[in-house]
Design a protein around this motif. Structure first.
Motif, PDB file in Angstrom:
ATOM      1  N   ASN A   1     -21.384 -11.060   7.986  1.00  0.00           N
ATOM      2  CA  ASN A   1     -21.837 -12.363   7.514  1.00  0.00           C
ATOM      3  C   ASN A   1     -22.187 -12.268   6.030  1.00  0.00           C
ATOM      4  OD1 ASN A   1     -22.797 -15.000   7.336  1.00  0.00           O
ATOM      5  ND2 ASN A   1     -23.817 -14.885   9.316  1.00  0.00           N
ATOM      6  N   LEU A   2     -21.431 -12.968   5.207  1.00  0.00           N
ATOM      7  CA  LEU A   2     -21.669 -12.913   3.768  1.00  0.00           C
ATOM      8  C   LEU A   2     -22.852 -13.801   3.383  1.00  0.00           C
ATOM      9  CD1 LEU A   2     -18.018 -13.144   2.359  1.00  0.00           C
ATOM     10  CD2 LEU A   2     -19.393 -11.093   2.791  1.00  0.00           C
ATOM     11  N   PRO A   3     -23.821 -13.273   2.645  1.00  0.00           N
ATOM     12  CA  PRO A   3     -24.951 -14.087   2.202  1.00  0.00           C
ATOM     13  C   PRO A   3     -24.623 -14.824   0.902  1.00  0.00           C
ATOM     14  CG  PRO A   3     -25.303 -11.809   1.578  1.00  0.00           C
ATOM     15  CD  PRO A   3     -23.986 -11.855   2.319  1.00  0.00           C
ATOM     16  N   SER A   4     -25.553 -15.656   0.466  1.00  0.00           N
ATOM     17  CA  SER A   4     -25.359 -16.438  -0.759  1.00  0.00           C
ATOM     18  C   SER A   4     -25.186 -15.541  -1.984  1.00  0.00           C
ATOM     19  CB  SER A   4     -26.560 -17.363  -0.963  1.00  0.00           C
ATOM     20  OG  SER A   4     -26.681 -18.282   0.105  1.00  0.00           O
ATOM     21  N   ASN A   5     -24.584 -16.141  -3.021  1.00  0.00           N
ATOM     22  CA  ASN A   5     -24.398 -15.476  -4.322  1.00  0.00           C
ATOM     23  C   ASN A   5     -23.559 -14.199  -4.203  1.00  0.00           C
ATOM     24  OD1 ASN A   5     -25.981 -17.450  -5.592  1.00  0.00           O
ATOM     25  ND2 ASN A   5     -27.867 -16.292  -5.250  1.00  0.00           N
ATOM     26  N   THR A   6     -22.413 -14.329  -3.527  1.00  0.00           N
ATOM     27  CA  THR A   6     -21.540 -13.175  -3.299  1.00  0.00           C
ATOM     28  C   THR A   6     -20.148 -13.439  -3.851  1.00  0.00           C
ATOM     29  OG1 THR A   6     -22.691 -12.553  -1.258  1.00  0.00           O
ATOM     30  CG2 THR A   6     -20.459 -11.712  -1.537  1.00  0.00           C
ATOM     31  N   THR A   7     -19.594 -12.449  -4.530  1.00  0.00           N
ATOM     32  CA  THR A   7     -18.169 -12.421  -4.835  1.00  0.00           C
ATOM     33  C   THR A   7     -17.581 -11.215  -4.112  1.00  0.00           C
ATOM     34  OG1 THR A   7     -18.339 -13.497  -7.000  1.00  0.00           O
ATOM     35  CG2 THR A   7     -16.416 -12.107  -6.622  1.00  0.00           C
ATOM     36  N   LEU A   8     -16.648 -11.483  -3.189  1.00  0.00           N
ATOM     37  CA  LEU A   8     -15.962 -10.427  -2.436  1.00  0.00           C
ATOM     38  C   LEU A   8     -14.505 -10.438  -2.886  1.00  0.00           C
ATOM     39  CD1 LEU A   8     -16.184  -8.362   0.023  1.00  0.00           C
ATOM     40  CD2 LEU A   8     -15.219 -10.220   1.393  1.00  0.00           C
ATOM     41  N   VAL A   9     -14.051  -9.342  -3.453  1.00  0.00           N
ATOM     42  CA  VAL A   9     -12.685  -9.297  -3.979  1.00  0.00           C
ATOM     43  C   VAL A   9     -11.939  -8.095  -3.412  1.00  0.00           C
ATOM     44  CG1 VAL A   9     -13.356 -10.450  -6.115  1.00  0.00           C
ATOM     45  CG2 VAL A   9     -13.328  -7.968  -6.031  1.00  0.00           C
ATOM     46  N   GLY A  10     -10.646  -8.248  -3.275  1.00  0.00           N
ATOM     47  CA  GLY A  10      -9.798  -7.153  -2.821  1.00  0.00           C
ATOM     48  C   GLY A  10      -9.135  -6.474  -3.994  1.00  0.00           C
ATOM     49  N   ILE A  11      -9.077  -5.144  -3.947  1.00  0.00           N
ATOM     50  CA  ILE A  11      -8.433  -4.341  -4.990  1.00  0.00           C
ATOM     51  C   ILE A  11      -7.285  -3.558  -4.345  1.00  0.00           C
ATOM     52  CG2 ILE A  11      -8.761  -2.542  -6.734  1.00  0.00           C
ATOM     53  CD1 ILE A  11     -10.405  -5.059  -7.267  1.00  0.00           C
ATOM     54  N   ASN A  12      -6.086  -3.665  -4.902  1.00  0.00           N
ATOM     55  CA  ASN A  12      -4.959  -2.891  -4.374  1.00  0.00           C
ATOM     56  C   ASN A  12      -5.252  -1.400  -4.455  1.00  0.00           C
ATOM     57  OD1 ASN A  12      -3.724  -5.339  -4.119  1.00  0.00           O
ATOM     58  ND2 ASN A  12      -2.061  -4.938  -5.548  1.00  0.00           N
ATOM     59  N   ASP A  13      -4.821  -0.650  -3.437  1.00  0.00           N
ATOM     60  CA  ASP A  13      -5.054   0.788  -3.456  1.00  0.00           C
ATOM     61  C   ASP A  13      -4.037   1.478  -4.381  1.00  0.00           C
ATOM     62  OD1 ASP A  13      -2.642   1.043  -2.080  1.00  0.00           O
ATOM     63  OD2 ASP A  13      -3.580   1.458  -0.146  1.00  0.00           O
ATOM     64  N   ALA A  14      -4.111   2.805  -4.428  1.00  0.00           N
ATOM     65  CA  ALA A  14      -3.274   3.559  -5.361  1.00  0.00           C
ATOM     66  C   ALA A  14      -1.783   3.394  -5.080  1.00  0.00           C
ATOM     67  CB  ALA A  14      -3.661   5.040  -5.316  1.00  0.00           C
ATOM     68  N   GLN A  15      -1.423   3.024  -3.844  1.00  0.00           N
ATOM     69  CA  GLN A  15      -0.026   2.795  -3.474  1.00  0.00           C
ATOM     70  C   GLN A  15       0.389   1.343  -3.649  1.00  0.00           C
ATOM     71  OE1 GLN A  15      -2.084   4.876  -1.453  1.00  0.00           O
ATOM     72  NE2 GLN A  15      -1.130   6.498  -2.683  1.00  0.00           N
ATOM     73  N   GLY A  16      -0.528   0.516  -4.181  1.00  0.00           N
ATOM     74  CA  GLY A  16      -0.220  -0.883  -4.403  1.00  0.00           C
ATOM     75  C   GLY A  16      -0.404  -1.771  -3.194  1.00  0.00           C
ATOM     76  N   ARG A  17      -0.963  -1.221  -2.109  1.00  0.00           N
ATOM     77  CA  ARG A  17      -1.177  -2.023  -0.910  1.00  0.00           C
ATOM     78  C   ARG A  17      -2.396  -2.918  -1.102  1.00  0.00           C
ATOM     79  NH1 ARG A  17      -0.335   3.390   2.427  1.00  0.00           N
ATOM     80  NH2 ARG A  17      -2.336   3.732   1.410  1.00  0.00           N
ATOM     81  N   PRO A  18      -2.287  -4.203  -0.754  1.00  0.00           N
ATOM     82  CA  PRO A  18      -3.421  -5.117  -0.948  1.00  0.00           C
ATOM     83  C   PRO A  18      -4.557  -4.818   0.020  1.00  0.00           C
ATOM     84  CG  PRO A  18      -1.652  -6.223   0.233  1.00  0.00           C
ATOM     85  CD  PRO A  18      -1.108  -4.896  -0.198  1.00  0.00           C
ATOM     86  N   ALA A  19      -5.755  -5.190  -0.384  1.00  0.00           N
ATOM     87  CA  ALA A  19      -6.915  -5.031   0.495  1.00  0.00           C
ATOM     88  C   ALA A  19      -6.779  -5.972   1.682  1.00  0.00           C
ATOM     89  CB  ALA A  19      -8.197  -5.336  -0.274  1.00  0.00           C
ATOM     90  N   ARG A  20      -7.259  -5.524   2.836  1.00  0.00           N
ATOM     91  CA  ARG A  20      -7.228  -6.376   4.019  1.00  0.00           C
ATOM     92  C   ARG A  20      -8.388  -6.031   4.941  1.00  0.00           C
ATOM     93  NH1 ARG A  20      -2.780  -4.193   8.155  1.00  0.00           N
ATOM     94  NH2 ARG A  20      -2.805  -1.984   7.674  1.00  0.00           N
ATOM     95  N   ILE A  21      -8.780  -7.017   5.729  1.00  0.00           N
ATOM     96  CA  ILE A  21      -9.861  -6.862   6.702  1.00  0.00           C
ATOM     97  C   ILE A  21      -9.292  -7.251   8.051  1.00  0.00           C
ATOM     98  CG2 ILE A  21     -12.155  -7.625   7.400  1.00  0.00           C
ATOM     99  CD1 ILE A  21     -12.730  -8.264   4.476  1.00  0.00           C
ATOM    100  N   THR A  22      -9.262  -6.296   8.995  1.00  0.00           N
ATOM    101  CA  THR A  22      -8.672  -6.555  10.307  1.00  0.00           C
ATOM    102  C   THR A  22      -9.680  -6.230  11.402  1.00  0.00           C
ATOM    103  OG1 THR A  22      -7.770  -4.317  10.510  1.00  0.00           O
ATOM    104  CG2 THR A  22      -6.362  -5.969   9.473  1.00  0.00           C
ATOM    105  N   GLY A  23      -9.481  -6.839  12.579  1.00  0.00           N
ATOM    106  CA  GLY A  23     -10.349  -6.549  13.723  1.00  0.00           C
ATOM    107  C   GLY A  23     -11.802  -6.867  13.464  1.00  0.00           C
ATOM    108  N   THR A  24     -12.066  -7.641  12.422  1.00  0.00           N
ATOM    109  CA  THR A  24     -13.430  -7.894  11.971  1.00  0.00           C
ATOM    110  C   THR A  24     -13.549  -9.347  11.552  1.00  0.00           C
ATOM    111  OG1 THR A  24     -13.642  -5.611  11.160  1.00  0.00           O
ATOM    112  CG2 THR A  24     -15.196  -7.237  10.278  1.00  0.00           C
ATOM    113  N   ALA A  25     -14.524 -10.062  12.080  1.00  0.00           N
ATOM    114  CA  ALA A  25     -14.737 -11.457  11.702  1.00  0.00           C
ATOM    115  C   ALA A  25     -15.534 -11.524  10.414  1.00  0.00           C
ATOM    116  CB  ALA A  25     -15.463 -12.203  12.815  1.00  0.00           C
ATOM    117  N   LEU A  26     -15.028 -12.295   9.457  1.00  0.00           N
ATOM    118  CA  LEU A  26     -15.722 -12.505   8.193  1.00  0.00           C
ATOM    119  C   LEU A  26     -16.382 -13.881   8.267  1.00  0.00           C
ATOM    120  CD1 LEU A  26     -16.119 -11.083   5.464  1.00  0.00           C
ATOM    121  CD2 LEU A  26     -14.159 -12.394   4.610  1.00  0.00           C
TER     122      LEU A  26
END
Length: 250
Positions: A169-194
């Motif tokens: 559960n994200l609280p107020s005043n949050t910036t959540l960003v994805g950063i590609n890994d060293a192989q260029g794969r994008p960030a992802r969130i799986t099996g987890t409710a945001l």
């Protein structure tokens, strides 16, 4: 003289119209934190919940692919777009008080900028910063079914385990960003409710819908309703299970 006064009036009106409100100013002492029940696995046994979630329906998890998790931040922690506010156009910029800029965690102090590689680090960052401005950089793959630095996998064992242990559960005043890994794969969130916000009453045991309707009926400003989660930016990451309730405001 009249023309001068008219020109000044037009300039003042334009300035007032152009003024914006930082969404962080909507966050106050009454803004709740809804983070602590989430992100911690309880591995409880399945039970009926309101006649639902029959234990007989639970099955062993299928064989998983060989997932690859990031271990290194290819940017070296250098910030680029992380402190940017949300786009200046869209529904999130509107309020009865005037135009709003959604700043998220752009004002985060250096010790409130986190780079995380697994679910436990993400949960710890959220709990440490609370409602303070924060930037959380997700590198690689987040899944709360994995623990011990993404080396141990355990499927959710029950409705309770998944609802709380499998949610962030994200609280107020949050910036959540994805950063590609060293192989260029994008960030992802799986099996987890945001989760972003949740319906909450003004007092324990109350009804959130009834409370909000009464708040408006009493002539109070809906923008000032105390239990909204506010001022969140999520960008650059994909999630298979994301939920934003009406309790998330700008």
């Amino acid at each position: 003289m009249k023309k001068t006064l008219l020109a000044v009036s037009v300039m003042l009106a334009s300035t007032a119209q152009a003024a914006t409100i930082d969404a962080s100013t909507f966050v106050g002492a009454s803004t709740p934190l809804q983070t602590l029940p989430y992100g911690v696995r309880n591995y409880s046994a399945p039970v009926l919940v309101g006649g639902l979630h029959d234990p007989a329906s639970y099955m062993a998890a299928p064989k998983l692919p060989a997932w690859q998790f990031a271990q290194v931040d290819p940017t070296g922690g250098v910030l680029t777009f992380e402190r940017q506010s949300a786009p200046a156009t869209g529904w999130h910029t509107w309020s009865r008080k005037g135009k709003v800029v959604v700043s998220g965690g752009s004002a985060a102090r250096a010790d409130r900028v986190y780079t995380v590689f697994n679910g436990q680090q993400l949960v710890n960052a959220i709990n440490q910063a609370g409602n303070e401005p924060k930037i959380i950089r997700v590198v690689g793959h987040i899944d709360l079914r994995w623990s011990q630095n993404n080396t141990v996998f355990k499927e959710y064992t029950s409705y309770s385990d998944q609802k709380y242990g499998g949610s962030i559960n994200l609280p107020s005043n949050t910036t959540l960003v994805g950063i590609n890994d060293a192989q260029g794969r994008p960030a992802r969130i799986t099996g987890t409710a945001l989760l972003i916000g949740a319906e909450m009453p003004l007092a324990p045991g109350g009804d959130p819908e009834v409370d909000f309707k009464k708040w408006i009926k009493d002539g109070k400003d809906g923008e000032a309703y105390p239990t909204w989660t506010r001022n969140i930016i999520v960008r650059g990451t994909t999630s298979t299970r994301a939920r934003c309730t009406r309790a998330a405001r700008r």
